[in-house]
Write an enzyme that holds these catalytic residues in place. Structure first.
Site, mmCIF file in Angstrom:
data_model
loop_
_atom_site.group_PDB
_atom_site.id
_atom_site.type_symbol
_atom_site.label_atom_id
_atom_site.label_comp_id
_atom_site.label_asym_id
_atom_site.label_seq_id
_atom_site.Cartn_x
_atom_site.Cartn_y
_atom_site.Cartn_z
ATOM 1 N N LYS A 126 0.844 -1.199 0.000
ATOM 2 C CA LYS A 126 0.000 0.000 0.000
ATOM 3 C C LYS A 126 0.875 1.243 0.000
ATOM 4 O O LYS A 126 2.050 1.227 0.399
ATOM 5 C CB LYS A 126 -0.934 0.016 1.212
ATOM 6 N N PRO B 222 9.909 -4.595 1.042
ATOM 7 C CA PRO B 222 10.990 -4.461 2.027
ATOM 8 C C PRO B 222 10.453 -4.101 3.405
ATOM 9 O O PRO B 222 9.412 -3.444 3.544
ATOM 10 C CB PRO B 222 11.862 -3.338 1.451
ATOM 11 N N GLY C 115 10.313 -2.189 7.011
ATOM 12 C CA GLY C 115 10.575 -0.835 7.476
ATOM 13 C C GLY C 115 10.519 0.196 6.374
ATOM 14 O O GLY C 115 11.230 1.199 6.419
ATOM 15 N N GLY D 101 7.333 1.435 5.060
ATOM 16 C CA GLY D 101 6.071 2.155 5.019
ATOM 17 C C GLY D 101 5.123 1.644 3.960
ATOM 18 O O GLY D 101 4.147 2.313 3.623
ATOM 19 N N GLY E 146 3.629 -1.440 4.229
ATOM 20 C CA GLY E 146 2.642 -2.330 4.844
ATOM 21 C C GLY E 146 2.902 -3.804 4.674
ATOM 22 O O GLY E 146 1.965 -4.606 4.815
ATOM 23 N N GLY E 147 4.140 -4.216 4.433
ATOM 24 C CA GLY E 147 4.412 -5.616 4.143
ATOM 25 C C GLY E 147 3.998 -6.569 5.251
ATOM 26 O O GLY E 147 3.277 -7.547 5.015
ATOM 27 N N GLY E 148 4.440 -6.315 6.487
ATOM 28 C CA GLY E 148 4.094 -7.210 7.590
ATOM 29 C C GLY E 148 2.606 -7.223 7.865
ATOM 30 O O GLY E 148 2.015 -8.283 8.123
ATOM 31 N N SER E 149 1.974 -6.047 7.801
ATOM 32 C CA SER E 149 0.532 -5.966 8.035
ATOM 33 C C SER E 149 -0.250 -6.705 6.957
ATOM 34 O O SER E 149 -1.250 -7.382 7.240
ATOM 35 C CB SER E 149 0.089 -4.503 8.076
ATOM 36 N N SER E 150 0.187 -6.571 5.710
ATOM 37 C CA SER E 150 -0.492 -7.253 4.614
ATOM 38 C C SER E 150 -0.343 -8.767 4.739
ATOM 39 O O SER E 150 -1.307 -9.519 4.527
ATOM 40 C CB SER E 150 0.060 -6.774 3.271
ATOM 41 N N ASP F 10 -2.517 -1.006 10.549
ATOM 42 C CA ASP F 10 -2.706 -1.137 9.106
ATOM 43 C C ASP F 10 -3.361 -2.442 8.694
ATOM 44 O O ASP F 10 -3.790 -2.586 7.543
ATOM 45 C CB ASP F 10 -1.358 -1.018 8.371
#
Length: 325
Positions: free
Chosen positions: A8, A91, A93, A95, A97-101, A133
């Site tokens: 995102k 990547p 850190g 911004g 949203g990788g971990g949240s997605s 997120d």
């Protein structure tokens, strides 16, 4: 089965207040991209939740998709386990949203695989316990968000192409929000009114607000500042380039794929970059009712309900998004 986990952008990010619990009230517009991670999930009979081949730098027990699986099982008394494998393209850190997605995709996928039967809103409530997120990815729609990011309203956005530039450094969200110099009292904006389903004026939207976290990050991280300065020279105006979230990624807005790719070709070698198209609905929405047919690879064709093709080649069967290197 492989499930999509899109990235995102925050087209703007205003910090409108600070809560007594230390969290911040925000206003933002989330733009989902046809670029992101993939999460491969398989049920286990032994009841264990295992992160297979964790990407470098990720702690298995603290990884958000693993925490999502444990949370869903705890709240539903599901008995099976799961093996989770992440194909990381977003990547850490950055911004984006990788971990949240990844966590949202895990909730949606295991809700289906385990047959726990939770609806979208209950899954989003669980997601909020994992991170602000996560609900936007559970709902899977681009749109306007308020609160800590959990109050989301779909908002049609015009088709735009985005060049996302990552200066290869992570930024700590906690450190940015702890910064004394962060603006925490931006006046709230009103969501643009629409009498039809026509997309909002994205140029006006970008001109109306920037990213309150951007000045803090640019001061603390010279690499982010340099990437944004470069990008500002390759877009049509100062409102067409900014940082997403708390960084470290920055993005430029382009009307055509060709203009975004021309800028990508000129990008300095020390950074990574992707060209991606904004999408109204996450491909995960098309995969809710059934597992992705044949896996999620090349989300332009394999996952039901996807509205757009792979950016990499314009067709199905290839990785979505395209990296410079």
């Amino acid at each position: 089965m492989r499930w999509p986990a899109p990235a995102k952008l925050n087209l703007f990010l205003r910090v409108t207040g600070r809560r007594t619990d230390g969290r911040h009230d925000l206003q933002t517009v989330f733009q989902l991209l046809d670029f992101g991670d993939e999460v491969e999930i398989a049920a286990r009979r032994d009841g264990r939740i295992v992160l297979e081949d964790p990407p470098p730098g990720l702690d298995e027990e603290d990884e958000l998709s693993v925490r999502a699986a444990h949370l869903l099982r705890a709240r539903t008394s599901a008995r099976p386990g799961a093996t989770i494998r992440l194909d990381k393209r977003i990547p850490q850190g950055a911004g984006l949203g990788g971990g949240s997605s990844d966590a949202a995709t895990t909730l949606v996928a295991l809700n289906r695989i385990w047959g726990t039967g939770l609806d979208e809103h209950r899954l989003a409530d669980l997601g909020l316990e994992l991170g602000a997120d996560v609900p936007v990815f559970v709902h899977g729609r681009s749109g306007w968000a308020e609160g800590v990011g959990e109050r989301i309203r779909a908002m049609p956005l015009p088709l735009r192409w985005y060049l996302v530039v990552h200066p290869r450094i992570p930024v700590s969200t906690a450190a940015v929000f702890a910064e004394p110099g962060l603006t925490r009292d931006s006046p709230p904006l009103k969501m643009p009114r629409r009498s039809t389903d026509e997309p909002v004026d994205i140029d006006a939207l970008l001109a109306a607000a920037g990213n309150d976290c951007e000045p803090v990050v640019r001061r603390r991280y010279p690499a982010v500042d340099a990437a944004l300065e470069w990008l500002l020279e390759h877009v049509d105006g100062p409102d067409q380039a900014r940082m997403t979230g708390t960084g470290s990624a920055v993005f430029g807005v382009f009307r055509t794929e060709g203009s975004a790719r021309r800028a990508l070709r000129e990008m300095p070698e020390e950074w990574d970059g992707w060209v991606a198209r904004g999408i109204a609905n996450s491909p995960l929405r098309g995969a809710r009712g059934r597992p992705p047919a044949g896996g999620a690879k090349g989300f332009g064709g394999s996952v039901p309900g996807v509205a757009c093709g792979s950016v990499a080649t314009g067709g199905a069967g290839s990785s979505w998004g395209v990296a410079k290197r």
